[in-house]
Motif scaffolding. Structure first.
Motif, short mmCIF file in Angstrom:
data_model
loop_
_atom_site.label_atom_id
_atom_site.label_comp_id
_atom_site.label_asym_id
_atom_site.label_seq_id
_atom_site.Cartn_x
_atom_site.Cartn_y
_atom_site.Cartn_z
N VAL A 7 0.86 -1.18 0.00
CA VAL A 7 0.00 0.00 0.00
C VAL A 7 0.89 1.23 0.00
CG1 VAL A 7 -1.66 1.37 1.32
CG2 VAL A 7 -1.92 -1.11 1.21
N VAL A 8 0.65 2.14 -0.93
CA VAL A 8 1.41 3.39 -1.00
C VAL A 8 0.48 4.53 -0.58
CG1 VAL A 8 2.82 4.91 -2.41
CG2 VAL A 8 2.76 2.46 -2.91
N HIS A 9 0.84 5.18 0.51
CA HIS A 9 0.01 6.25 1.08
C HIS A 9 0.47 7.59 0.51
CE1 HIS A 9 -1.86 9.02 3.71
NE2 HIS A 9 -1.39 8.63 4.88
N GLN A 10 -0.32 8.12 -0.44
CA GLN A 10 -0.03 9.42 -1.05
C GLN A 10 -1.20 10.38 -0.86
OE1 GLN A 10 2.80 10.29 -2.22
NE2 GLN A 10 3.89 8.37 -2.58
N MET A 11 -1.99 10.17 0.16
CA MET A 11 -3.19 10.98 0.35
C MET A 11 -2.86 12.35 0.95
SD MET A 11 -6.08 8.27 1.70
CE MET A 11 -5.24 7.95 3.25
N THR A 12 -3.20 13.39 0.22
CA THR A 12 -3.11 14.76 0.70
C THR A 12 -4.31 15.53 0.17
OG1 THR A 12 -1.80 15.51 -1.20
CG2 THR A 12 -0.58 14.74 0.74
N ALA A 13 -4.44 16.76 0.62
CA ALA A 13 -5.52 17.63 0.12
C ALA A 13 -4.98 19.04 -0.01
CB ALA A 13 -6.71 17.58 1.08
#
Length: 302
Positions: free
Chosen positions: A69-75
């Motif tokens: 799993v690659v966590h690239q979550m931003t806003a």
């Protein structure tokens, strides 16, 4: 491998997904908005996921059955608001805390797949000693803002879970610096004080390439993903302006910048510490297409 890219429609995700697909990986990429068509065109199986909802994340991970799993979550979007940094980063801070916790829980429930997560290392190294920091040096422990707290949380829990933390430098490349360049062209991005504070940059394509290597090697620990040339603000900002066809940036004293731009901007411009990429080169076998922002800014803004 089966790879889930959480936040695949972001500025880095859009460069990462095609590189993973080109390497033969089976990619599922998530978006919180209607960008499914974009992700499908990049070669991924596209799904909608709410990065702040544990049930949504759990369902997506269970269906994708990823090995990594690659966590690239931003806003991060809109005009930069460094003066009100915590407000500007409010949702990103939640994604780096709540969202990270939900992803790790879902990864464990799915059988303990490996996690690679996005962190940040541009100017926020410990403000002691030299201008360039390694992974052995802590991030600035004096920063008490919510953004710094969120990064510390993300790094702590991902490392504890046996994952990898990639501390990316400041991004530039397609879609990453448009708002900053606009401010530079309007001469609304001044050099503060002596502009001696150092920053590290990285082109999106180089950041994506490093991420692919981290995924394939399932590395653990912290890696600085930055280019070869940490540099003082007075140098990179002047070069960015020249490449953008703008007038040289104005200079303002610290006493004036503090109420106008805020504490974060003053710290970055006058005391910030850049980072070394020696570990990433050595242990990942990473080779940069853009070793310096000097070359990269010029090519991107030509």
């Amino acid at each position: 491998m089966r790879v889930l890219v959480a936040g695949g429609a972001g500025v880095l995700g859009r460069r990462l997904v095609p590189q993973l697909v080109a390497r033969g990986h089976e990619v599922t990429a998530t978006t919180r908005m209607a960008r499914l068509g974009l992700l499908e065109r990049l070669g991924a199986e596209a799904v909608v996921m709410d990065g702040l909802d544990a049930a949504s994340i759990g369902q997506v991970v269970a269906l994708a059955r990823p090995e990594v799993v690659v966590h690239q979550m931003t806003a991060i979007s809109g005009k930069p608001d460094i003066k009100h940094f915590d407000r500007w980063f409010a949702t990103t801070n939640r994604l780096r805390t709540e969202g990270t916790d939900h992803l790790l829980a879902a990864a464990e429930a799915s059988g303990g797949c490996h996690v690679v997560a996005q962190s940040y290392a541009a100017w926020n190294g410990i403000r002691q000693g030299g201008w360039v920091k390694t992974e052995e040096d802590p991030l600035d422990p004096t920063s008490t803002g919510k953004g710094a707290q969120a990064i510390r949380h993300l790094e702590e829990v991902v490392i504890k879970a046996g994952g990898a933390v990639l501390r990316y430098g400041a991004f530039y490349g397609p879609g990453a610096t448009d708002d900053q360049v606009e401010l530079v062209r309007k001469r609304q991005y001044p050099v503060v004080g002596d502009g001696a504070g150092h920053s590290s940059w990285v082109h999106l394509d180089d950041a994506a390439a490093a991420t692919v290597l981290a995924v394939e090697q399932r590395v653990k620990g912290v890696f600085n993903i930055v280019d070869d040339e940490p540099a003082p603000a007075r140098e990179w900002l002047a070069h960015l302006a020249a490449c953008a066809g703008a007038k040289p940036p104005m200079r303002i004293p610290v006493w004036l910048a503090r109420p106008l731009a805020g504490k974060t901007a003053v710290t970055m411009m006058t005391q910030g510490r850049g980072f070394s990429n020696a570990k990433a080169k050595r242990e990942l076998g990473w080779r940069l297409r853009y070793p310096s922002w000097r070359q990269g800014f010029k090519e991107e803004l030509a």
